[in-house]
Design a protein around this motif. Structure first.
Motif, PDB file in Angstrom:
ATOM      1  N   TYR A 179       0.826  -1.205   0.000  1.00  0.00           N
ATOM      2  CA  TYR A 179       0.000   0.000   0.000  1.00  0.00           C
ATOM      3  C   TYR A 179       0.861   1.255   0.000  1.00  0.00           C
ATOM      4  CZ  TYR A 179      -3.656   3.303   1.366  1.00  0.00           C
ATOM      5  OH  TYR A 179      -4.519   4.356   1.415  1.00  0.00           O
ATOM      6  N   THR A 180       1.981   1.198   0.693  1.00  0.00           N
ATOM      7  CA  THR A 180       2.900   2.333   0.692  1.00  0.00           C
ATOM      8  C   THR A 180       3.479   2.563  -0.695  1.00  0.00           C
ATOM      9  OG1 THR A 180       3.456   1.910   3.007  1.00  0.00           O
ATOM     10  CG2 THR A 180       4.979   3.262   1.744  1.00  0.00           C
ATOM     11  N   LEU A 181       3.868   1.476  -1.380  1.00  0.00           N
ATOM     12  CA  LEU A 181       4.350   1.614  -2.761  1.00  0.00           C
ATOM     13  C   LEU A 181       3.266   2.197  -3.665  1.00  0.00           C
ATOM     14  CD1 LEU A 181       6.316  -1.739  -3.183  1.00  0.00           C
ATOM     15  CD2 LEU A 181       7.261   0.538  -2.799  1.00  0.00           C
ATOM     16  N   PHE A 182       2.026   1.767  -3.457  1.00  0.00           N
ATOM     17  CA  PHE A 182       0.897   2.308  -4.243  1.00  0.00           C
ATOM     18  C   PHE A 182       0.750   3.810  -4.033  1.00  0.00           C
ATOM     19  CE2 PHE A 182      -3.578   3.589  -4.102  1.00  0.00           C
ATOM     20  CZ  PHE A 182      -3.972   3.324  -5.400  1.00  0.00           C
ATOM     21  N   LEU A 183       0.843   4.270  -2.777  1.00  0.00           N
ATOM     22  CA  LEU A 183       0.706   5.689  -2.486  1.00  0.00           C
ATOM     23  C   LEU A 183       1.867   6.489  -3.063  1.00  0.00           C
ATOM     24  CD1 LEU A 183      -0.520   5.593   1.225  1.00  0.00           C
ATOM     25  CD2 LEU A 183      -1.886   5.990  -0.830  1.00  0.00           C
ATOM     26  N   LEU A 184       3.081   5.940  -2.978  1.00  0.00           N
ATOM     27  CA  LEU A 184       4.235   6.646  -3.540  1.00  0.00           C
ATOM     28  C   LEU A 184       4.115   6.785  -5.052  1.00  0.00           C
ATOM     29  CD1 LEU A 184       7.155   5.080  -1.458  1.00  0.00           C
ATOM     30  CD2 LEU A 184       6.296   7.435  -1.320  1.00  0.00           C
ATOM     31  N   ALA A 185       3.732   5.684  -5.732  1.00  0.00           N
ATOM     32  CA  ALA A 185       3.580   5.752  -7.185  1.00  0.00           C
ATOM     33  C   ALA A 185       2.448   6.689  -7.588  1.00  0.00           C
ATOM     34  CB  ALA A 185       3.320   4.355  -7.738  1.00  0.00           C
ATOM     35  N   GLN A 186       1.486   6.871  -6.696  1.00  0.00           N
ATOM     36  CA  GLN A 186       0.355   7.744  -6.999  1.00  0.00           C
ATOM     37  C   GLN A 186       0.748   9.212  -6.928  1.00  0.00           C
ATOM     38  OE1 GLN A 186      -3.035   6.837  -4.600  1.00  0.00           O
ATOM     39  NE2 GLN A 186      -4.273   8.514  -5.403  1.00  0.00           N
ATOM     40  N   GLN A 187       1.754   9.546  -6.119  1.00  0.00           N
ATOM     41  CA  GLN A 187       2.130  10.946  -5.924  1.00  0.00           C
ATOM     42  C   GLN A 187       3.433  11.335  -6.587  1.00  0.00           C
ATOM     43  OE1 GLN A 187       1.898  12.332  -1.918  1.00  0.00           O
ATOM     44  NE2 GLN A 187      -0.154  11.502  -1.541  1.00  0.00           N
ATOM     45  N   LEU A 188       4.335  10.380  -6.770  1.00  0.00           N
ATOM     46  CA  LEU A 188       5.631  10.708  -7.347  1.00  0.00           C
ATOM     47  C   LEU A 188       5.534  10.841  -8.864  1.00  0.00           C
ATOM     48  CD1 LEU A 188       7.995   8.316  -5.346  1.00  0.00           C
ATOM     49  CD2 LEU A 188       7.612  10.764  -4.973  1.00  0.00           C
ATOM     50  N   PRO A 189       6.448  11.601  -9.479  1.00  0.00           N
ATOM     51  CA  PRO A 189       6.508  11.629 -10.945  1.00  0.00           C
ATOM     52  C   PRO A 189       6.851  10.242 -11.494  1.00  0.00           C
ATOM     53  CG  PRO A 189       7.742  13.455 -10.003  1.00  0.00           C
ATOM     54  CD  PRO A 189       7.381  12.545  -8.857  1.00  0.00           C
ATOM     55  N   ARG A 190       6.544  10.055 -12.768  1.00  0.00           N
ATOM     56  CA  ARG A 190       6.739   8.732 -13.359  1.00  0.00           C
ATOM     57  C   ARG A 190       8.206   8.310 -13.342  1.00  0.00           C
ATOM     58  NH1 ARG A 190       3.088   7.550 -18.300  1.00  0.00           N
ATOM     59  NH2 ARG A 190       1.674   7.546 -16.514  1.00  0.00           N
ATOM     60  N   GLN A 191       9.128   9.231 -13.544  1.00  0.00           N
ATOM     61  CA  GLN A 191      10.556   8.871 -13.517  1.00  0.00           C
ATOM     62  C   GLN A 191      10.963   8.410 -12.117  1.00  0.00           C
ATOM     63  OE1 GLN A 191      13.086  12.040 -14.782  1.00  0.00           O
ATOM     64  NE2 GLN A 191      14.976  10.820 -14.680  1.00  0.00           N
ATOM     65  N   SER A 192      10.488   9.110 -11.095  1.00  0.00           N
ATOM     66  CA  SER A 192      10.797   8.692  -9.726  1.00  0.00           C
ATOM     67  C   SER A 192      10.141   7.355  -9.399  1.00  0.00           C
ATOM     68  CB  SER A 192      10.327   9.765  -8.741  1.00  0.00           C
ATOM     69  OG  SER A 192      10.951  11.005  -9.004  1.00  0.00           O
ATOM     70  N   THR A 193       8.961   7.111  -9.937  1.00  0.00           N
ATOM     71  CA  THR A 193       8.299   5.828  -9.721  1.00  0.00           C
ATOM     72  C   THR A 193       9.104   4.692 -10.332  1.00  0.00           C
ATOM     73  OG1 THR A 193       6.146   6.921  -9.729  1.00  0.00           O
ATOM     74  CG2 THR A 193       6.162   4.551 -10.084  1.00  0.00           C
ATOM     75  N   GLY A 194       9.701   4.942 -11.507  1.00  0.00           N
ATOM     76  CA  GLY A 194      10.556   3.918 -12.118  1.00  0.00           C
ATOM     77  C   GLY A 194      11.767   3.602 -11.264  1.00  0.00           C
ATOM     78  N   VAL A 195      12.394   4.634 -10.714  1.00  0.00           N
ATOM     79  CA  VAL A 195      13.544   4.413  -9.824  1.00  0.00           C
ATOM     80  C   VAL A 195      13.113   3.637  -8.584  1.00  0.00           C
ATOM     81  CG1 VAL A 195      15.298   5.554  -8.419  1.00  0.00           C
ATOM     82  CG2 VAL A 195      14.726   6.459 -10.680  1.00  0.00           C
ATOM     83  N   LEU A 196      11.944   3.984  -8.040  1.00  0.00           N
ATOM     84  CA  LEU A 196      11.432   3.270  -6.872  1.00  0.00           C
ATOM     85  C   LEU A 196      11.163   1.810  -7.205  1.00  0.00           C
ATOM     86  CD1 LEU A 196      10.325   3.300  -3.966  1.00  0.00           C
ATOM     87  CD2 LEU A 196       8.113   3.988  -4.921  1.00  0.00           C
ATOM     88  N   GLY A 197      10.651   1.537  -8.398  1.00  0.00           N
ATOM     89  CA  GLY A 197      10.390   0.156  -8.786  1.00  0.00           C
ATOM     90  C   GLY A 197      11.667  -0.659  -8.887  1.00  0.00           C
ATOM     91  N   VAL A 198      12.687  -0.078  -9.485  1.00  0.00           N
ATOM     92  CA  VAL A 198      13.974  -0.802  -9.590  1.00  0.00           C
ATOM     93  C   VAL A 198      14.544  -1.076  -8.213  1.00  0.00           C
ATOM     94  CG1 VAL A 198      16.339  -0.641 -10.447  1.00  0.00           C
ATOM     95  CG2 VAL A 198      14.436   0.111 -11.894  1.00  0.00           C
ATOM     96  N   GLY A 199      14.497  -0.074  -7.335  1.00  0.00           N
ATOM     97  CA  GLY A 199      15.012  -0.270  -5.984  1.00  0.00           C
ATOM     98  C   GLY A 199      14.239  -1.326  -5.215  1.00  0.00           C
ATOM     99  N   SER A 200      12.898  -1.353  -5.399  1.00  0.00           N
ATOM    100  CA  SER A 200      12.092  -2.353  -4.703  1.00  0.00           C
ATOM    101  C   SER A 200      12.406  -3.760  -5.200  1.00  0.00           C
ATOM    102  CB  SER A 200      10.598  -2.035  -4.903  1.00  0.00           C
ATOM    103  OG  SER A 200      10.281  -0.745  -4.412  1.00  0.00           O
ATOM    104  N   VAL A 201      12.572  -3.931  -6.504  1.00  0.00           N
ATOM    105  CA  VAL A 201      12.912  -5.256  -7.049  1.00  0.00           C
ATOM    106  C   VAL A 201      14.278  -5.717  -6.549  1.00  0.00           C
ATOM    107  CG1 VAL A 201      13.431  -6.497  -9.177  1.00  0.00           C
ATOM    108  CG2 VAL A 201      11.429  -4.994  -9.069  1.00  0.00           C
TER     109      VAL A 201
END
Length: 483
Positions: A179-201
């Protein structure tokens, strides 16, 4: 090259395929019959369930129906209270809860309590290292609306530390992280969301390699869950952006339509005033021309006039001719409009032609009655023309918006004014058409109101309480006489 298979084998394949298709069709048809029968048996139950959740539409009260079929509220009757279905009430209550300030603290506290209750299922004590990590992974979500990024850092960091230390994964802490990842992706820019996805994986891969906390969960499932949470958050952000853009576009369109309606109404007023001015010009021009003709012919019909009287008649004729020229010049300006209607060349109608107007309305399929009250007396041409036009427009609107209705036209000759009243009893047309009748008749009402206002009179129009529509005008006559 001819096939080596026997002929019966070549035909057996298609025949077997057709037989299999028939068997499948037969089995499917039997299943459809069974499901249809079950649906019919359960239809009363499902109908009551749907009605209890979504509400049941009730037919309108027949006592609120006017004689002509138009729906109007009875005078003095209270408006019925709309019934909100239970499901909609629940949804509205949940939305109000979601918009309140205590939504975050309540849901975060519930999630933390659920984590503490889940710990004994893993044969651990609530007061333990796992309990501390569970609280650290859930309690920060109580402040996610005020400080999302710090709360997300604590939640994700506590979960990663818990898994790297060999603690079992709790369903509540896993939900909190996703749910935290969902909220971050909902508010962060798409480029930051991509970086967050790589870090999470990468973090999930490190946990699989460094500890056995996730050994019971296949690694593809973990990766899909992380990517899905981020993807849903990004999709939600896109939807919210699109909705905001659509709201702005609707607001701009609404403002544009409002301005356009105002401009159209202003143009309708100007066109109607020009039309009225042309008609009044024809009336006044006739009277002034009569004055000019009489003044010019007076010296020839009256031989005993003195030179001073003849000069006076000549000045009257000249002034009348100049007035006619000025009126024609002003009228040419009015007629210079690109969409101006052609001026009438026939004599302007008066009240003595109302019977012809009523007969033409009846010939068009309507019902109309004319009633005259008071002592009929000759009035000025402008008053009679305006009254005639008001009745004409009211009958036209009755044919257009309430076809088949019974229309009543009343003229009241009062001491200082002429009262005109045109009413209809409604018509069996759709309710929405009748309710919006005042808006739909905008230009006609504009013309009638302008005629009454230019003469210093009063005008009113609108639905009647007993059904139908009424048009009323009072035109001051004073000491006017027929010209």
């Amino acid at each position: 090259m001819a096939s080596d298979k026997p002929e019966f084998l070549q035909e057996a394949g298609p025949a077997a395929w057709r037989l299999a298709a028939q068997v499948v069709t037969a089995v499917g048809q039997v299943l459809l019959w069974i499901l249809t029968g079950i649906g019919r048996l359960l239809k009363p139950l499902t109908g009551r369930l749907v009605a209890s959740l979504y509400g049941r539409s009730t037919p309108p009260d027949p006592s609120h129906r006017a004689p002509g079929g138009t729906m109007y509220a009875r005078p003095g009757a209270a408006a019925p209270t709309p019934h909100t279905p239970p499901l909609l009430r629940w949804l509205h209550a949940w939305r109000r809860f979601g918009r309140s300030w205590w939504y975050g603290p309540v849901t975060g506290a519930v999630l933390a309590l659920a984590a503490l209750f889940e710990i004994p299922l893993h044969h651990r004590q609530a007061v333990s290292l796992l309990g501390g990590f569970a609280l650290a992974s859930t309690v920060p979500l109580m402040f996610r609306r005020e400080s999302l990024r710090p709360a997300a850092a604590i939640t994700l960091g506590a979960l990663a530390a818990s898994l790297l230390s060999g603690q079992p994964l709790l369903a509540t802490t896993a939900f909190a992280a996703l749910y935290t990842l969902f909220l971050l992706a909902q508010q962060l820019p798409r480029q930051s969301t991509g970086v967050l996805g790589v870090g999470s994986v990468v973090a999930v891969g490190v946990v699989y390699v460094a500890s056995g906390s996730l050994d019971g969960i296949p690694w593809p499932a973990s990766l899909v869950a992380v990517v899905a949470a981020l993807g849903l958050g990004d999709a939600r952000r896109t939807v919210e952006t699109a909705e905001a853009s659509m709201d702005e576009e609707r607001e701009r369109n609404s403002e544009t339509l409002t301005r356009l309606n105002a401009v159209q109404r202003e143009q309708a007023v100007l066109r109607e005033r020009a039309r009225i001015a042309r008609e009044l010009h024809d009336v006044v021009a006739h009277s002034v021309s009569m004055i000019a003709v009489q003044a010019e012919t007076a010296p020839y019909t009256m031989q005993t006039l003195s030179p001073e009287a003849k000069n006076g008649f000549a000045e009257i004729a000249g002034a009348a001719r100049e007035a006619l020229e000025e009126m024609r010049r002003l009228l040419s300006v009015l007629r210079a409009e690109p969409n101006a209607e052609p001026a009438e060349v026939t004599p302007q109608p008066r009240l003595d032609r109302l019977n012809e107007l009523i007969d033409s309305h009846r010939g068009a399929g309507g019902e109309a009655q004319l009633r005259v009250n008071g002592a009929v007396r000759p009035l000025s041409t402008t008053i009679e023309l305006s009254a005639y036009r008001i009745v004409q427009e009211a009958l036209t609107n009755a044919r257009r918006h309430a076809p088949g209705s019974r229309v009543r036209v009343e003229l009241d000759y009062l001491g200082d004014r002429l009262a005109v009243r045109v009413t209809d009893d409604g018509s069996p047309v759709p309710v929405t058409r009748v309710e919006n009748r005042t808006k739909a008749m905008g230009h006609g009402l504009v013309g009638m109101r302008e005629r009454a206002t230019l003469l210093g009179g009063r005008f009113a129009a609108g639905p009647r309480a007993e059904g139908g529509f009424a048009v009323q005008a009072e035109l001051p006559v004073g000491q006017n006489r027929r010209s």
